[in-house]
Design an enzyme around this catalytic site. Structure first.
Site, PDB file in Angstrom:
ATOM      1  N   GLU A 247     -31.475 -16.266 -34.076  1.00  0.00           N
ATOM      2  CA  GLU A 247     -30.501 -16.856 -34.806  1.00  0.00           C
ATOM      3  C   GLU A 247     -31.745 -17.405 -36.180  1.00  0.00           C
ATOM      4  O   GLU A 247     -31.421 -17.410 -37.197  1.00  0.00           O
ATOM      5  CB  GLU A 247     -30.130 -18.307 -34.277  1.00  0.00           C
ATOM      6  CG  GLU A 247     -29.207 -19.194 -35.351  1.00  0.00           C
ATOM      7  CD  GLU A 247     -28.682 -20.396 -34.638  1.00  0.00           C
ATOM      8  OE1 GLU A 247     -27.856 -21.089 -35.227  1.00  0.00           O
ATOM      9  OE2 GLU A 247     -29.042 -20.648 -33.483  1.00  0.00           O
ATOM     10  N   TYR A 248     -32.590 -17.826 -35.849  1.00  0.00           N
ATOM     11  CA  TYR A 248     -33.676 -18.107 -36.832  1.00  0.00           C
ATOM     12  C   TYR A 248     -33.831 -16.810 -37.506  1.00  0.00           C
ATOM     13  O   TYR A 248     -33.903 -17.070 -38.839  1.00  0.00           O
ATOM     14  CB  TYR A 248     -35.212 -18.321 -36.069  1.00  0.00           C
ATOM     15  CG  TYR A 248     -35.234 -19.774 -35.835  1.00  0.00           C
ATOM     16  CD1 TYR A 248     -34.353 -20.593 -35.219  1.00  0.00           C
ATOM     17  CD2 TYR A 248     -36.631 -20.274 -35.676  1.00  0.00           C
ATOM     18  CE1 TYR A 248     -34.473 -21.817 -34.827  1.00  0.00           C
ATOM     19  CE2 TYR A 248     -36.806 -21.578 -35.198  1.00  0.00           C
ATOM     20  CZ  TYR A 248     -35.796 -22.196 -34.416  1.00  0.00           C
ATOM     21  OH  TYR A 248     -35.997 -23.647 -34.254  1.00  0.00           O
TER      22      TYR A 248
ATOM     23  N   GLY B  37     -24.868 -38.306 -22.089  1.00  0.00           N
ATOM     24  CA  GLY B  37     -25.137 -37.742 -23.343  1.00  0.00           C
ATOM     25  C   GLY B  37     -23.943 -37.593 -24.144  1.00  0.00           C
ATOM     26  O   GLY B  37     -23.302 -36.125 -23.923  1.00  0.00           O
TER      27      GLY B  37
ATOM     28  N   LYS C  84     -31.217 -18.578 -23.686  1.00  0.00           N
ATOM     29  CA  LYS C  84     -30.765 -19.257 -24.918  1.00  0.00           C
ATOM     30  C   LYS C  84     -31.876 -19.576 -25.750  1.00  0.00           C
ATOM     31  O   LYS C  84     -31.734 -19.606 -27.118  1.00  0.00           O
ATOM     32  CB  LYS C  84     -30.226 -20.568 -24.271  1.00  0.00           C
ATOM     33  CG  LYS C  84     -29.938 -21.674 -25.503  1.00  0.00           C
ATOM     34  CD  LYS C  84     -28.565 -21.259 -26.613  1.00  0.00           C
ATOM     35  CE  LYS C  84     -28.090 -22.329 -27.329  1.00  0.00           C
ATOM     36  NZ  LYS C  84     -28.838 -23.124 -27.942  1.00  0.00           N
TER      37      LYS C  84
ATOM     38  N   HIS D  96     -31.925 -16.288 -27.715  1.00  0.00           N
ATOM     39  CA  HIS D  96     -30.709 -16.507 -28.600  1.00  0.00           C
ATOM     40  C   HIS D  96     -30.970 -17.349 -29.998  1.00  0.00           C
ATOM     41  O   HIS D  96     -30.652 -16.795 -31.135  1.00  0.00           O
ATOM     42  CB  HIS D  96     -29.633 -17.048 -27.819  1.00  0.00           C
ATOM     43  CG  HIS D  96     -28.471 -17.693 -28.691  1.00  0.00           C
ATOM     44  ND1 HIS D  96     -28.251 -18.521 -29.581  1.00  0.00           N
ATOM     45  CD2 HIS D  96     -27.282 -16.913 -28.892  1.00  0.00           C
ATOM     46  CE1 HIS D  96     -27.390 -18.833 -29.977  1.00  0.00           C
ATOM     47  NE2 HIS D  96     -26.397 -17.856 -29.722  1.00  0.00           N
TER      48      HIS D  96
ATOM     49  N   ARG E 230     -22.413 -35.213 -30.340  1.00  0.00           N
ATOM     50  CA  ARG E 230     -21.216 -34.454 -30.819  1.00  0.00           C
ATOM     51  C   ARG E 230     -20.857 -33.390 -29.843  1.00  0.00           C
ATOM     52  O   ARG E 230     -19.832 -32.995 -29.629  1.00  0.00           O
ATOM     53  CB  ARG E 230     -21.440 -33.836 -32.225  1.00  0.00           C
ATOM     54  CG  ARG E 230     -21.483 -34.696 -33.423  1.00  0.00           C
ATOM     55  CD  ARG E 230     -21.749 -34.075 -34.648  1.00  0.00           C
ATOM     56  NE  ARG E 230     -23.356 -33.408 -34.660  1.00  0.00           N
ATOM     57  CZ  ARG E 230     -23.512 -32.911 -35.930  1.00  0.00           C
ATOM     58  NH1 ARG E 230     -22.916 -32.477 -36.949  1.00  0.00           N
ATOM     59  NH2 ARG E 230     -24.847 -32.266 -35.760  1.00  0.00           N
TER      60      ARG E 230
ATOM     61  N   ASN F 219     -31.199 -28.176 -24.877  1.00  0.00           N
ATOM     62  CA  ASN F 219     -32.181 -27.086 -25.237  1.00  0.00           C
ATOM     63  C   ASN F 219     -33.731 -27.268 -24.694  1.00  0.00           C
ATOM     64  O   ASN F 219     -34.484 -27.412 -25.283  1.00  0.00           O
ATOM     65  CB  ASN F 219     -32.240 -26.959 -26.793  1.00  0.00           C
ATOM     66  CG  ASN F 219     -30.914 -26.330 -27.192  1.00  0.00           C
ATOM     67  OD1 ASN F 219     -30.178 -25.197 -26.881  1.00  0.00           O
ATOM     68  ND2 ASN F 219     -30.511 -26.835 -28.539  1.00  0.00           N
TER      69      ASN F 219
END
Length: 343
Positions: free
Chosen positions: A201-202, A13, A194, A197, A16, A100
């Protein structure tokens, strides 16, 4: 920087983040074998020093045992890839899912690979496209021995102790958290941390966006407003006569403010490039972590109104609340833009 104990890693994978993880590892003296369905992405990293693979079989064959294989893939294709790898790996190999994925899937996959003697490690990876230079915050789950074996790789990928000031009240003198990576517990624990986390963040993103939008509309008293029975009048228009440069507010918030953060940095950069945000559609996706966080909160009976509201706000940004709005309009008697007095 040069790793004290250089290792070999295989990366599947090369988006980026996957590609930049490879670059960061190679900079520190580690060697990497890379594979992706996008042949151009493979060729680019080959030019930069990685060993290219043309198929999963070729990829596995070019790795020395015991193998360390990192998956940086969309959650929807991880299981298929794990299934294909299962027939190619040998005991003591490690498969790391750095994407994720849902933490419950990690538990299932660890059990799937255990009879083969293959270790499964879940690694929540935060840092985005900026992690190449800044490093990546890593939240890791899996067997202790497998995670310890990966330590030289994790140490290179993480930001390092100098990326933040020491916490004044921290008394612990050991542990890897100050270096930017943490073994959170058994299978699934890394992606669980995560997941939450990203739910946090939302909420942070929503609060920053809503606050700056309130500042942007602080000039409401300077504009004519519709005057009719269906529109609440603006009380004291003189109290809303501020024409405030939102881009400059974001810039000043970056310096010394308690809300100063990487997220505010991103907002300030976007506003500096386009004050009207013309290139942004206002549609915000949710890749799963926010909704999984809300589901966990329900299961644990933990109130999480901010994260839940932020998740729903993302749904609304994609027009998923349109039917709700039409029903509200129907109850108000507003058909075809012609309001009739309701209740």
């Amino acid at each position: 920087m040069t790793a004290d104990n250089p290792m070999q890693l295989g990366m599947i994978g090369l988006g980026r983040m996957g590609a930049n993880l490879v670059r960061r590892l190679m900079r520190d003296g580690h060697t990497c074998v890379v594979y992706d369905l996008d042949a151009d992405a493979v060729k680019q990293l080959e030019k930069e020093g990685a060993t290219a693979a043309s198929s999963l079989e070729d990829f596995v064959g070019k790795l020395s045992g015991p193998r360390n294989i990192w998956l940086m893939l969309p959650a929807g294709v991880v299981q298929r890839t794990v299934d294909e790898l299962a027939g190619l790996l040998t005991p003591d190999d490690i498969v790391i899912d750095g994407g994720n994925s849902y933490y419950r899937d990690d538990i299932t996959r660890a059990r799937q690979l255990a009879p083969l003697g293959v270790h499964y490690v879940d690694c929540g990876t935060s840092g985005g496209v900026w992690g190449l230079e800044r490093g990546y915050c890593l939240m890791v789950g899996g067997e202790r021995e497998a995670v310890l074996r990966l330590d030289p790789l994790l140490r290179t990928i993480a930001p390092g102790a100098g990326s933040a000031e020491p916490t004044p009240g921290r008394t612990a003198k050991t542990g890897t958290a100050p270096d930017g990576y943490l073994h959170c517990g058994p299978s699934g624990a890394g992606h669980f941390v995560k997941m939450v986390h990203n739910g946090v963040e939302y909420g942070m993103m929503a609060a920053i966006s809503e606050g700056l939008s309130i500042i942007k509309h602080a000039d409401a008293g300077l504009h004519d407003r519709t005057v009719d029975a269906e529109t609440a009048p603006l009380r004291d228009p003189d109290a809303y006569a501020y024409e405030i440069d939102v881009a400059e507010v974001a810039e000043v918030w970056r310096r010394g403010s308690v809300v100063g953060s990487w997220l505010v940095d991103l907002v300030a950069d976007a506003l500096a490039r386009s004050p009207r945000l013309d290139g942004f559609a206002g549609r915000v996706s949710d890749s799963g972590e926010g909704r999984w966080t809300v589901l966990a909160a329900v299961d644990e009976s933990v109130p999480a109104p901010v994260i839940t509201a932020a998740l729903y706000e993302r749904y609304d940004s994609r027009g998923l609340g349109e039917f709700t709005g039409k029903l509200l309009s129907a109850m108000r008697g507003e058909f075809g833009g012609h309001a009739e007095k309701a209740g």
